[in-house]
Each structure stands twice: as structure tokens, then as C-alpha cells.
Design a protein around this motif. Sequence first.
Motif, PDB file in Angstrom:
ATOM      1  N   LYS A 169       1.891   8.609  12.506  1.00 22.44           N
ATOM      2  CA  LYS A 169       0.799   9.338  11.852  1.00 22.44           C
ATOM      3  C   LYS A 169       0.431  10.575  12.661  1.00 22.44           C
ATOM      4  N   ASP A 186       2.622  13.443  12.176  1.00 23.81           N
ATOM      5  CA  ASP A 186       2.602  13.944  10.802  1.00 23.81           C
ATOM      6  C   ASP A 186       3.892  13.623  10.056  1.00 23.81           C
ATOM      7  N   LEU A 228       4.111  10.752   8.025  1.00 27.51           N
ATOM      8  CA  LEU A 228       3.830   9.774   6.981  1.00 27.51           C
ATOM      9  C   LEU A 228       2.939  10.350   5.888  1.00 27.51           C
ATOM     10  N   GLN A 229       3.019   9.749   4.712  1.00 26.12           N
ATOM     11  CA  GLN A 229       2.078  10.037   3.635  1.00 26.12           C
ATOM     12  C   GLN A 229       1.320   8.759   3.300  1.00 26.12           C
ATOM     13  N   PRO A 230       0.031   8.856   2.983  1.00 24.30           N
ATOM     14  CA  PRO A 230      -0.775   7.652   2.760  1.00 24.30           C
ATOM     15  C   PRO A 230      -0.569   7.070   1.372  1.00 24.30           C
ATOM     16  N   ASP A 258      -3.870   1.125   8.997  1.00 29.46           N
ATOM     17  CA  ASP A 258      -4.571   2.387   9.144  1.00 29.46           C
ATOM     18  C   ASP A 258      -5.604   2.494   8.025  1.00 29.46           C
ATOM     19  N   ASP A 309      -6.804   4.811   6.389  1.00 30.23           N
ATOM     20  CA  ASP A 309      -6.487   5.781   5.343  1.00 30.23           C
ATOM     21  C   ASP A 309      -5.182   5.477   4.618  1.00 30.23           C
ATOM     22  N   TYR A 362      -1.978   5.156   5.951  1.00 34.58           N
ATOM     23  CA  TYR A 362      -0.735   5.784   6.429  1.00 34.58           C
ATOM     24  C   TYR A 362       0.300   4.737   6.862  1.00 34.58           C
ATOM     25  N   TRP A 363      -0.148   3.574   7.328  1.00 34.37           N
ATOM     26  CA  TRP A 363       0.739   2.472   7.701  1.00 34.37           C
ATOM     27  C   TRP A 363      -0.054   1.177   7.606  1.00 34.37           C
ATOM     28  N   ALA A 388       5.581   1.952   6.112  1.00 31.94           N
ATOM     29  CA  ALA A 388       5.021   3.284   5.903  1.00 31.94           C
ATOM     30  C   ALA A 388       5.984   4.087   5.043  1.00 31.94           C
ATOM     31  N   LYS A 402       6.515  11.151   4.912  1.00 28.22           N
ATOM     32  CA  LYS A 402       5.900  12.328   4.299  1.00 28.22           C
ATOM     33  C   LYS A 402       6.930  13.141   3.542  1.00 28.22           C
TER      34      LYS A 402
END
Length: 363
Positions: free
Chosen positions: A108, A111, A113-115, A130, A132, A134-135, A274, A277
Motif C-alpha cells: 500500500k 502505491d 494496490l487498489q482498494p 486495511d 480502506d 487495500y489488503w 490484494a 493497482k
Amino acid sequence: MDWKRLAYCGIASLIGLPPIAQAANIDELVTAAKAEGQLTVIAVSHDWCGYGALIQGFKDKYGLTVNELNPNAGSGEELATIKANMDNKGPQAPDVIDIGLVFGPTAKQDDLLQPYKVQTWNEIPGVVKDPDGYWYGDYYGVLAFIVNKDIVTKSPSDWSDLLDPAYRKSVSIPADPRTANNAILSIYAAGLATGAQPGAEAAKAGLAFYRKLKDAGNLVAGFGTASSIAKGETPITTRWDFNGITYNQNFKGNPPLDTLVPTSVTVAGVYAQAISKYAPHPNAAKLWMEYLYSDEGQSGFLKGLCHPIRFDAMRKSGKITDEMMAKLPQTGSNLVFPELGHLVEASDVIAKEWTTTVGAGSK
């Protein structure tokens, strides 16, 4: 066991599909994923935690192709693969990763990963996800000694036993501690067994323990893979309990293996999912997540002898029965669930000091 929505990246618009944020409607997600046609996974060996059956189940259920990259990659290698393929929408770019818990915050922060929050999000314990999205943790194993009984007549029962002269040129680390979760936690558990405090202190104590193994002539240079265990090159190694049981089934008694949980202390190793991104197939990635965290997917991990992350909720609701429980490895009463902050500290120390303190097994 007491465990103490962001918008879609927009790639769907390139193929004429509406953007999907969270899967309020699974049918829409399935349609979008099928339009992409493929999912690319990495580091999911078929004999790891039931992944062979899970991959086949996903393909059968949704009709997608699953492209499998480097099934034996370590967590650090998975992150490196994302970095190397940021601008690549071809088959070498992973959509999803399965990493040791400690690598989630790193990915994360970098940068990568995407949530995304699955529909069963609220049943994933807060300490292993996480906030938010992300994982998030998907399953855990228990660290154990895996012993080739053709080579070792008397199996070790605890960490200190590994220093016995009888185990000369017999003990191995499971993988590269600079990049692999099971190796990091092997060193960490060995440190905890000395009485060291959690975090950096246990990491340093674990490194010192493995240095003693090397100085005693007990630590071998190779990593403890299924192949090296079978060949007798690494007769004693540390791996997850489900690895040992699965290997023993696959070897069919040739050689016979012991899988033993250390008597003083051992650790649970939580792994996390995860989405990259830069995923070429983001909707397929989200559908994979929904599948893995559904009752079907979590039961698949259970059948693979791993403890699913929704274990408590599924057990409470009767979805995990006593009969299913009986097939799981017995963890004993000495199991430690390391705190994420302590793991981050420990992994940083181990990555920086492994080569200079120990060095064996670094290929």
C-alpha cells in the motif's frame, strides 16, 4: 479464537462497460469480469491451502481463463512483479496477489494496490485488514517442523532441539527471509522461543539462534522446499502445518514425514489478498476476491487444511461443523498471533541483517 468504497479504476470504460465500485450487484460484476475473460494470479501453488481446487472451482463457476504465474514466488517477489509490469497489460502482469500479512502495508505504501471491499467484509477481523480495503487476510497456517523420517530417526519437539549435534547438516530455513513470509516468521518464532520480547528484539534473537545453528554445522544452505525435503537435502525445515500434511499425502509415504508443532511457542502466519493497482483485469480480480471470501471459497481453504479468515463467523453460524474441524491440524495451546506492528518491525530487521548475521540459504 478472539481476533483482537472507492471507485473502480476506470479500465472497464475502455471496453465499454460501466465502472463498478463495490459489488452491490454480483451479476453486474460477473458480466464485467466475463467481458475481460481472464484472471492472472501469482504465487498460488495448487498444493498450497487448497488453491488447486479453488482455481478450478472459479473457472467452472464463471468460465474465465486463469493465467497462473510463478506458483512458488515469495511475497516480495510478487510485489516486484507488479512493479516490473506497471505498464504491461499482457500475461505477465498479475491482477491479484496472495502475500504474507506484513507485506500488505508495504504494498500500500508503495502505491501498488487498489482498494476493494468484498460483500463479507464485516466478517473479516479488523486486525487483519486495511480499513480502506487495500489488503485483507484470507487464511492462516501454523508454523511447524516438517521432518523426513527416512533421514531423521528422532524428530525434534522444540526449537532448542534443533541445536542437537544429531541434526548436523539437517536443518533449513524454508525460503529467503528477505522476501518470504514463512521464513520471516520462522526466525521470529525462534526468537520468541528464547524469551525475547515481540518485535525487533525477537527478530534479533531469532537471527542469533539461526547463527548458532550455522556455527554448530546444523544449518544447511538450501531452502526447505517440497523437493529438497523429499530428496533428503533438507531433512528438517519449518513450514506451515498444512504444507507438511499435504506433502505427506503427495509423497504417499516415500518418504514418510512428521509434522510437529514446537512445544514451547509457535506462530500463526496470516496471508492476505490484494488487487494490483495496475491489474489488466480489475473486474475479474474483484470477482476472484468475492469468490475467495464467500462461504464456498472459505470452505475451500478449510478443505486445503488452512484456517479461513472468516472462521469465527462461519463457526458461529454453523457453516463450519465439528466434522470439518476434526480434519484441521491441531494447533495446540502455544500459538501466538503476532501483531502487525511487531511483524513490520521484525521483518525490517530480518531483511537488513539476515545476510550479515547468518547468510546461509541466500541464493
